[in-house]
Design a protein around this motif. Structure first.
Motif, PDB file in Angstrom:
ATOM      1  N   VAL A 224      47.979  44.751  58.180  1.00  0.00           N
ATOM      2  CA  VAL A 224      49.139  44.068  58.883  1.00  0.00           C
ATOM      3  C   VAL A 224      49.497  42.753  58.417  1.00  0.00           C
ATOM      4  CG1 VAL A 224      49.458  42.853  61.475  1.00  0.00           C
ATOM      5  CG2 VAL A 224      47.971  45.167  61.400  1.00  0.00           C
ATOM      6  N   GLN A 225      48.515  41.899  57.685  1.00  0.00           N
ATOM      7  CA  GLN A 225      49.037  40.656  57.057  1.00  0.00           C
ATOM      8  C   GLN A 225      50.202  40.906  56.152  1.00  0.00           C
ATOM      9  OE1 GLN A 225      45.897  40.797  58.250  1.00  0.00           O
ATOM     10  NE2 GLN A 225      45.506  38.535  58.724  1.00  0.00           N
ATOM     11  N   ILE A 226      50.421  41.991  55.382  1.00  0.00           N
ATOM     12  CA  ILE A 226      51.586  42.043  54.461  1.00  0.00           C
ATOM     13  C   ILE A 226      52.857  42.229  55.288  1.00  0.00           C
ATOM     14  CG2 ILE A 226      52.733  43.892  53.078  1.00  0.00           C
ATOM     15  CD1 ILE A 226      50.330  42.506  51.711  1.00  0.00           C
ATOM     16  N   GLU A 227      52.900  42.733  56.332  1.00  0.00           N
ATOM     17  CA  GLU A 227      53.983  42.797  57.137  1.00  0.00           C
ATOM     18  C   GLU A 227      54.494  41.367  57.569  1.00  0.00           C
ATOM     19  OE1 GLU A 227      55.937  44.968  61.178  1.00  0.00           O
ATOM     20  OE2 GLU A 227      53.702  45.381  60.666  1.00  0.00           O
ATOM     21  N   GLN A 228      53.324  40.620  58.297  1.00  0.00           N
ATOM     22  CA  GLN A 228      53.478  39.509  58.920  1.00  0.00           C
ATOM     23  C   GLN A 228      53.977  38.501  57.767  1.00  0.00           C
ATOM     24  OE1 GLN A 228      50.112  38.673  61.248  1.00  0.00           O
ATOM     25  NE2 GLN A 228      50.905  39.615  63.099  1.00  0.00           N
ATOM     26  N   LEU A 229      53.205  38.397  56.599  1.00  0.00           N
ATOM     27  CA  LEU A 229      53.502  37.321  55.717  1.00  0.00           C
ATOM     28  C   LEU A 229      54.689  37.532  54.981  1.00  0.00           C
ATOM     29  CD1 LEU A 229      49.796  36.949  54.395  1.00  0.00           C
ATOM     30  CD2 LEU A 229      51.090  35.398  55.738  1.00  0.00           C
ATOM     31  N   VAL A 230      55.181  38.958  54.703  1.00  0.00           N
ATOM     32  CA  VAL A 230      56.559  39.192  54.211  1.00  0.00           C
ATOM     33  C   VAL A 230      57.575  38.459  55.166  1.00  0.00           C
ATOM     34  CG1 VAL A 230      58.136  40.872  53.562  1.00  0.00           C
ATOM     35  CG2 VAL A 230      55.717  41.114  52.641  1.00  0.00           C
ATOM     36  N   HIS A 231      57.532  38.760  56.370  1.00  0.00           N
ATOM     37  CA  HIS A 231      58.513  38.418  57.177  1.00  0.00           C
ATOM     38  C   HIS A 231      58.353  36.745  57.104  1.00  0.00           C
ATOM     39  CE1 HIS A 231      59.925  41.943  58.749  1.00  0.00           C
ATOM     40  NE2 HIS A 231      58.835  42.550  59.156  1.00  0.00           N
TER      41      HIS A 231
END
Length: 375
Positions: A224-231
């Protein structure tokens, strides 16, 4: 002043069947009465400015009060219908008390579920033992697999510590091996972090980032971190993020927590901290509530924030962690800052390596659903 949250944590109990080493919640047998829970739901429906009211059933272990959770859900659905509003429910559980009946109810009621499990047997049993010291892995793993076999998408929350950070990638991969398609990782910031252990964290996150890059557009949600941090990284480079947010989350604004006696606090981690009590669902608002909330806003001019590349994404960090580490919600925790910078650097690497197809998949999902839950 008036309090106008659209989302609240309602504490069903402070009791729990596990004794996690990093848990911040004091364990007592205090429980919420059904009448108090109904008043809390009525209060939320009366004050929320939105057409959707969200209740997160919290603990302790909320499934120790599953019958109460069912009753309050039915009550909230009926009251929201009368008020022409939508009523959403969430809960966070260790899963070890979940039966097939409870699982079916959670799915049928579209309960947004956060499932706490820390990975491999040796990590899970060390971090999250039962009251008598027994391991919790078998029960937690069995139920996690059952949820994913049922096709129920939820978030699996993995907490890592300074002592087991060298196993972070293996623990995440273990949850993937059990069927998880949505792991959220979070640090126990108050454990014994050192520069060496932070370097280990960097390497572990890089390994997980590379796993997502190799897995393709269909599997980016596995972390999930990948999605959140990319945004966050993407928005920081655009016009939507030219200024720093005053708080990392919605604590005290659109989100608040309600204790078993009806007292209102800015967030679940400040529950019981009398200095941060805002009032009660009986209509009382503390005279200093406005000052309390203003005192939670981060100081953009804090010396520790100058020149920090993660400044806009971090927004001063978790106010409760800052309070525990430094005695003030607005003085950033140095460990929390270091981890935020590491996450930002790993995200920058990910964005540079990311294929156009994968990046479009991440951004398109965010634009479609408005992003994951953000308080």
């Amino acid at each position: 002043m008036t309090l106008t949250p659209s989302s609240v944590d309602i504490f069903l109990t402070r009791h729990c069947n596990l004794r996690c080493g990093y848990c911040f919640m004091p364990k007592t047998v205090t429980r919420l009465s059904q009448e108090m829970g109904q008043v809390a739901i009525d209060w939320l429906l009366s004050v929320t400015p939105l057409d959707t009211a969200t209740v997160s059933f919290y603990g302790g272990e909320p499934l120790m009060e599953w019958e109460l959770m069912k009753a309050l859900t039915a009550y909230g659905q009926a009251r929201a219908k009368s008020a022409r509003k939508r009523f959403k429910i969430q809960t966070t559980t260790n899963g070890t008390l979940m039966t097939d009946e409870i699982q079916g109810w959670i799915i049928a009621n579209q309960c947004h579920l956060t499932y706490s499990m820390d990975g491999m047997p040796e990590t899970q049993n060390a971090n999250r033992p039962g009251i008598n010291g027994e391991g919790s892995y078998n029960a937690a793993a069995r139920r996690l697999q059952s949820l994913w076999r049922a096709g129920y998408f939820h978030t699996d929350r993995l907490t890592y510590t300074a002592e087991n950070v060298h196993r972070l990638a293996d623990n995440v991969r273990h949850l993937w091996g059990l069927g998880s398609r949505g792991v959220m990782i979070g640090a126990d910031v108050l454990s014994a972090w050192t520069d060496q252990r932070l370097c280990v964290l960097t390497n572990q996150l890089r390994m997980l980032s590379n796993d997502i890059l190799a897995s393709g557009p269909r599997n980016y949600r596995k972390l999930v971190q990948i999605e959140q941090l990319v945004h966050k990284f993407h928005e920081r480079r655009g016009s939507r993020s030219r200024s720093r947010r005053q708080r990392q989350c919605g604590a005290g604004n659109n989100y608040m927590a309600i204790s078993t006696n009806g007292d209102i606090y800015p967030c679940h981690r400040l529950l019981g901290a009398e200095a941060y009590r805002l009032g009660n669902i009986d209509g009382e608002i503390c005279e200093d509530a406005a000052a309390v909330l203003q005192g939670l806003d981060c100081n953009s001019d804090h010396p520790g924030c100058f020149g920090c590349q993660a400044r806009k994404e971090c927004s001063g960090g978790c106010i409760a962690v800052n309070l525990a580490a430094n005695g003030s919600p607005t003085i950033p925790s140095q460990v929390q800052c270091a981890i935020a910078r590491i996450e930002r650097d790993i995200t920058a690497e990910f964005v540079r390596k990311c294929s156009g197809e994968l990046m479009l998949a991440i951004l398109a999902n965010h634009d479609h659903c408005g992003g994951r839950k953000c308080r």
